[in-house]
Scaffold this active site. Structure first.
Site, short mmCIF file in Angstrom:
data_model
loop_
_atom_site.label_atom_id
_atom_site.label_comp_id
_atom_site.label_asym_id
_atom_site.label_seq_id
_atom_site.Cartn_x
_atom_site.Cartn_y
_atom_site.Cartn_z
N ARG A 27 7.86 -0.88 26.90
CA ARG A 27 7.69 -0.56 25.47
C ARG A 27 8.74 0.44 25.00
O ARG A 27 9.06 0.52 23.83
CB ARG A 27 6.33 0.08 25.26
CG ARG A 27 5.19 -0.87 25.45
CD ARG A 27 3.90 -0.11 25.35
NE ARG A 27 2.80 -0.95 25.80
CZ ARG A 27 1.54 -0.56 25.81
NH1 ARG A 27 1.21 0.64 25.41
NH2 ARG A 27 0.60 -1.37 26.22
N ASP A 126 3.90 2.69 -9.52
CA ASP A 126 2.73 2.03 -8.96
C ASP A 126 1.65 1.81 -10.01
O ASP A 126 1.18 2.76 -10.63
CB ASP A 126 2.19 2.95 -7.85
CG ASP A 126 1.05 2.31 -7.11
OD1 ASP A 126 1.18 1.15 -6.72
OD2 ASP A 126 0.01 2.99 -6.94
N ILE A 177 -2.58 -7.61 -3.63
CA ILE A 177 -3.57 -7.57 -4.71
C ILE A 177 -4.93 -7.85 -4.06
O ILE A 177 -5.22 -8.98 -3.65
CB ILE A 177 -3.28 -8.62 -5.82
CG1 ILE A 177 -1.93 -8.36 -6.50
CG2 ILE A 177 -4.43 -8.66 -6.86
CD1 ILE A 177 -1.86 -7.19 -7.46
N CYS A 183 -11.03 -1.43 -1.70
CA CYS A 183 -10.73 -2.12 -2.95
C CYS A 183 -11.84 -3.13 -3.25
O CYS A 183 -12.30 -3.81 -2.34
CB CYS A 183 -9.39 -2.82 -2.77
SG CYS A 183 -9.11 -4.13 -3.92
N THR A 185 -11.42 -5.22 -6.09
CA THR A 185 -10.83 -6.08 -7.13
C THR A 185 -11.24 -7.55 -6.98
O THR A 185 -11.59 -8.22 -7.95
CB THR A 185 -9.28 -5.95 -7.11
OG1 THR A 185 -8.96 -4.62 -7.48
CG2 THR A 185 -8.61 -6.91 -8.05
N ASP A 216 1.20 -3.97 1.43
CA ASP A 216 0.31 -2.86 1.08
C ASP A 216 -1.15 -3.29 1.13
O ASP A 216 -1.60 -4.08 0.30
CB ASP A 216 0.65 -2.36 -0.34
CG ASP A 216 -0.30 -1.26 -0.80
OD1 ASP A 216 -0.96 -0.64 0.05
OD2 ASP A 216 -0.36 -1.03 -2.03
N SER A 285 -14.76 -0.27 -12.48
CA SER A 285 -14.38 0.42 -11.26
C SER A 285 -14.01 -0.66 -10.25
O SER A 285 -14.74 -1.63 -10.07
CB SER A 285 -15.59 1.23 -10.78
OG SER A 285 -15.63 1.22 -9.38
N CYS A 313 6.03 -5.94 20.09
CA CYS A 313 7.45 -6.30 20.19
C CYS A 313 7.79 -6.80 21.60
O CYS A 313 8.52 -7.77 21.77
CB CYS A 313 8.33 -5.10 19.84
SG CYS A 313 8.34 -4.72 18.09
#
Ligand code: 5GP
Length: 343
Positions: A27, A126, A177, A183, A185, A216, A285, A313
């Site tokens: 590693r 943002d 999103i 979140c 949403t 993100d 909210s 990796c």
């Protein structure tokens, strides 16, 4: 007529990365730092491309101090005042901090003051929905006013959204999103895009245009961070994975002898009450409030996270993070983990 996309779109937990021949023996042979050269600003940056999210419990000076030891970056939350930031700007870790801003007049006023006062090299614009004319116009204006500043802009989740942000002057687009740990949403609006597919699709277009992508939200374990890099993310932004630590914000609560830290979405009732005096009538909210089991010092979590990415990796023979997409093949799976003794 309403259209439907019939291809199944994927999240991190729908895939595994296929193991393959590797000439990396340890590693330690993996290099996590990566060099970037930004499309418009032409600036260069060498960093381990993992970012602390600009949430007020995460994008904090205390977190930045720890992440900077590993040359990782912290996007500071928007609620630090000009004097808070100026006051810390001489600290060594400040070079790993990125100032973030919304797009209201008062936000831009604060941002412009900071750019001018501190000669900021990178900034992050943002908003919850980065594919609106108002946002595109703001990115264009900031680009025009500061041609040499590196601009991160988001959030979007589609190729078209990315393309428009880059054409407006973004060097880096922030993609996500609805995948975030706190979140709501997708629940509140029904809108979203599975994060792994969003990164796979957006990164191809973004790279063709000479810009970079941040994935993100939605990473829960270091394996997800590795998957995001394999899918083509140049940077990965983390909120929940850095929550619950000594250095994270949020109240410490003790229940039945167990310690927790409060963590919440920036569009939650809790955050809106804290910063805007409540949720405006026309808004919903779109974040939740949770208690995260206390996890001690952040440094230990960061070491474990970086070791996980290094190990990924070595399993696919990628000496550097930017080699991961070339080396990786994803396998769609119906079950990725053995949970007989829990996760
Ligand atoms: P996580 O790493 O916790 O899964 O995701 C972090 C990301 O979630 C943040 O960088 C931000 O984009 C997003 N986020 C933070 N708070 C909220 C919120 O209240 N609502 C929504 N929709 N997204 C949020």
């Amino acid at each position: 007529m309403t259209k439907i996309i019939n291809d199944l779109k994927l999240d991190f937990n729908n895939v595994l990365i296929k193991p393959r021949y590797s000439d990396l023996n340890s590693r330690q042979d993996v290099v996590l730092e990566r060099e970037f050269c930004f499309k418009y600003s032409k600036q260069r940056l060498t960093a381990v491309p993992i970012l602390a999210a600009n949430m007020d419990t995460i994008g904090r000076f205390q977190v930045a101090k720890v992440l900077a030891k590993f040359n990782m970056l912290t996007v500071l939350h928007k609620f630090y005042s000009v004097s808070d930031i100026v006051g810390k700007s001489r600290e060594a870790y400040f070079k790993n901090c990125i100032v973030s801003s919304g797009i209201r007049d008062q936000d831009l006023d604060r941002l412009y003051k900071l750019i001018k006062k501190l000669s900021l090299k990178i900034i992050c614009l943002d908003v919850a929905n980065g594919y609106t004319q108002r946002f595109l116009d703001t990115v264009k204006k900031v680009r025009k006013d500061f041609p040499k500043v590196t601009i991160i802009a988001g959030n979007v989740a589609t190729v078209e959204g990315c393309r428009n942000l880059i054409r407006s002057g973004a060097d880096v687009v922030k993609v996500g999103i609805g995948p975030g740990s706190v979140c709501t949403t997708r629940k509140k609006t029904g809108v979203g895009y599975p994060q792994l597919s969003a990164i796979l699709e957006c990164s191809q277009q973004v790279h063709k245009l000479g810009a970079y992508v941040i994935s993100d939200g939605g990473c829960v374990v270091s394996g997800d961070v590795a998957k995001a890099f394999c899918a083509g993310a140049d940077f990965v932004m983390l909120g929940g994975m850095f929550a619950g630590h000594y250095e994270s914000g949020g109240d410490l609560v003790v229940e039945s002898g167990k310690k927790y830290k409060v963590f919440y979405g920036m569009s939650s009732d809790y955050a809106m009450e804290k910063y805007y005096g409540g949720v405006a009538d026309y808004k919903s909210s779109e974040g939740k409030v949770v208690k995260v089991e206390y996890r001690g010092r952040l440094e230990k979590t960061v070491k474990d996270l970086l070791a996980g990415v290094r190990s990924a990796c070595t399993y696919i023979g990628a000496k550097t993070i930017d080699r991961m997409p070339q080396q990786a093949v994803f396998i769609k799976v119906s079950n990725q983990l053995n949970t007989v003794f829990g996760d």
